[in-house]
Design an enzyme around this catalytic site. Structure first.
Site, PDB file in Angstrom:
ATOM      1  N   TYR A  34      -7.007   1.276   0.930  1.00  0.00           N
ATOM      2  CA  TYR A  34      -6.449   2.568   1.342  1.00  0.00           C
ATOM      3  C   TYR A  34      -7.509   3.657   1.222  1.00  0.00           C
ATOM      4  O   TYR A  34      -7.693   4.461   2.144  1.00  0.00           O
ATOM      5  CB  TYR A  34      -5.211   2.896   0.491  1.00  0.00           C
ATOM      6  CG  TYR A  34      -4.608   4.237   0.795  1.00  0.00           C
ATOM      7  CD1 TYR A  34      -3.937   4.460   1.994  1.00  0.00           C
ATOM      8  CD2 TYR A  34      -4.713   5.292  -0.105  1.00  0.00           C
ATOM      9  CE1 TYR A  34      -3.379   5.698   2.285  1.00  0.00           C
ATOM     10  CE2 TYR A  34      -4.161   6.526   0.172  1.00  0.00           C
ATOM     11  CZ  TYR A  34      -3.498   6.721   1.363  1.00  0.00           C
ATOM     12  OH  TYR A  34      -2.957   7.951   1.653  1.00  0.00           O
ATOM     13  N   GLU A  77       4.675   9.609   1.635  1.00  0.00           N
ATOM     14  CA  GLU A  77       4.348  10.618   0.623  1.00  0.00           C
ATOM     15  C   GLU A  77       5.632  11.173   0.000  1.00  0.00           C
ATOM     16  O   GLU A  77       5.693  11.426  -1.211  1.00  0.00           O
ATOM     17  CB  GLU A  77       3.508  11.748   1.212  1.00  0.00           C
ATOM     18  CG  GLU A  77       2.105  11.350   1.621  1.00  0.00           C
ATOM     19  CD  GLU A  77       1.180  10.960   0.473  1.00  0.00           C
ATOM     20  OE1 GLU A  77       1.531  11.174  -0.716  1.00  0.00           O
ATOM     21  OE2 GLU A  77       0.100  10.427   0.765  1.00  0.00           O
ATOM     22  N   TRP A 135       1.312   5.941  -6.399  1.00  0.00           N
ATOM     23  CA  TRP A 135       0.978   5.578  -5.022  1.00  0.00           C
ATOM     24  C   TRP A 135       0.832   4.064  -4.893  1.00  0.00           C
ATOM     25  O   TRP A 135       1.139   3.490  -3.861  1.00  0.00           O
ATOM     26  CB  TRP A 135      -0.290   6.309  -4.572  1.00  0.00           C
ATOM     27  CG  TRP A 135      -0.582   6.087  -3.133  1.00  0.00           C
ATOM     28  CD1 TRP A 135      -1.664   5.459  -2.603  1.00  0.00           C
ATOM     29  CD2 TRP A 135       0.241   6.453  -2.010  1.00  0.00           C
ATOM     30  NE1 TRP A 135      -1.572   5.429  -1.226  1.00  0.00           N
ATOM     31  CE2 TRP A 135      -0.410   6.029  -0.846  1.00  0.00           C
ATOM     32  CE3 TRP A 135       1.466   7.096  -1.886  1.00  0.00           C
ATOM     33  CZ2 TRP A 135       0.103   6.213   0.439  1.00  0.00           C
ATOM     34  CZ3 TRP A 135       1.990   7.301  -0.614  1.00  0.00           C
ATOM     35  CH2 TRP A 135       1.307   6.855   0.524  1.00  0.00           C
TER      36      TRP A 135
END
Length: 198
Positions: free
Chosen positions: A29, A51, A59
Site C-alpha cells: 500500500y 477511510e 489501517w
C-alpha cells in the site's frame, strides 16, 4: 512479499517495512498506492469509504478486509451502492469479512448517492476534487519528521465541510485528510523515503 519488494529501500516509518516481519499489505500500500494520484471515480469512492470504515481502527485491519469489502460493496461502484436497500444493509451487517458497523454502512450507502450528485454536477468527482484541492501537491520540506505531519489541514477542513454540506457523513476533516493522502491530493511521503518527491 511481492517479488519486486526491495527490503533495502527506505520507507516512511508507518509502512512497518522495518519490522522483523513486515506486513506485505501495508508495504505494498505504501509503495504503490499511498500518495499516488488517483483519478478514477470508482477507486476514489472506494478509498473514501475505506477511510470512513477505518475510523477508530487500524489501517492494517482495513487492508486485510479490503477484498471482502470490495465483494460486499460490489466493487464500490457508487451507482450500485446508492441503490442498496434494507436487504443489502442486513446482508452487510451479517458479513463477518467486513467491519459490521451500522452507521458506517449507512454512511457508505448515503455517500454513494451524494457522490453521484457531485459527478453529475462536475462531470466527475475527480474534477470536483481538482477544484477543491488544486494541484500540484506540495511535497514536505526536506527537514520534516514523522510527527510533523498534521492530522488535518485547511484544505481538508474545507473539503470536509463541503462534503458535509452535500449530505456526506463520516467525512470529518481527519478522515478527509487521510483520504487526500491516500489518493495523492497531497504528498506526505517523508524525506528519506524512496517515494519522497525529491
Amino acid at each position: 512479499m511481492d517479488a519486486a519488494y526491495d527490503p533495502t529501500l527506505p520507507r516512511c516509518w508507518w509502512s512497518g517495512a522495518e519490522a522483523i516481519r513486515p506486513d506485505p499489505l501495508m508495504v505494498a500500500y505504501h509503495d504503490i498506492e499511498w500518495g499516488t494520484p488517483c483519478h478514477d471515480d470508482v477507486e476514489l469512492f472506494e478509498r473514501l469509504a475505506l477511510e470512513s470504515f477505518q475510523a477508530g481502527l487500524s489501517w492494517t485491519t482495513i487492508l486485510r478486509k479490503r477484498e471482502a469489502f470490495r465483494a460486499a460493496f460490489h466493487g464500490f461502484d457508487p451507482g450500485v451502492v446508492a441503490s442498496f436497500d434494507d436487504g443489502d444493509r442486513a446482508r452487510l451487517m451479517a458479513d463477518a469479512g467486513i467491519v459490521r458497523n451500522r452507521a458506517k454502512i449507512d454512511a457508505t450507502i448515503g455517500n454513494a448517492a451524494s457522490w453521484l450528485a457531485i459527478a453529475a454536477e462536475y462531470g466527475s468527482v475527480d474534477a470536483y476534487l481538482a477544484r477543491m484541492v488544486p494541484p500540484p501537491p506540495a511535497r514536505l520540506p526536506p527537514d520534516t519528521a514523522g510527527g510533523a505531519i498534521p492530522p488535518r489541514t485547511e484544505a481538508s477542513d474545507r473539503l470536509s465541510a463541503d462534503l458535509r454540506r452535500r449530505d456526506f457523513t463520516f467525512v470529518g476533516s481527519t478522515i478527509v485528510y487521510a483520504f487526500m493522502q491516500s489518493v495523492g491530493l497531497v504528498d506526505d511521503h517523508l524525506p528519506g523515503c524512496f517515494r519522497y518527491a525529491g
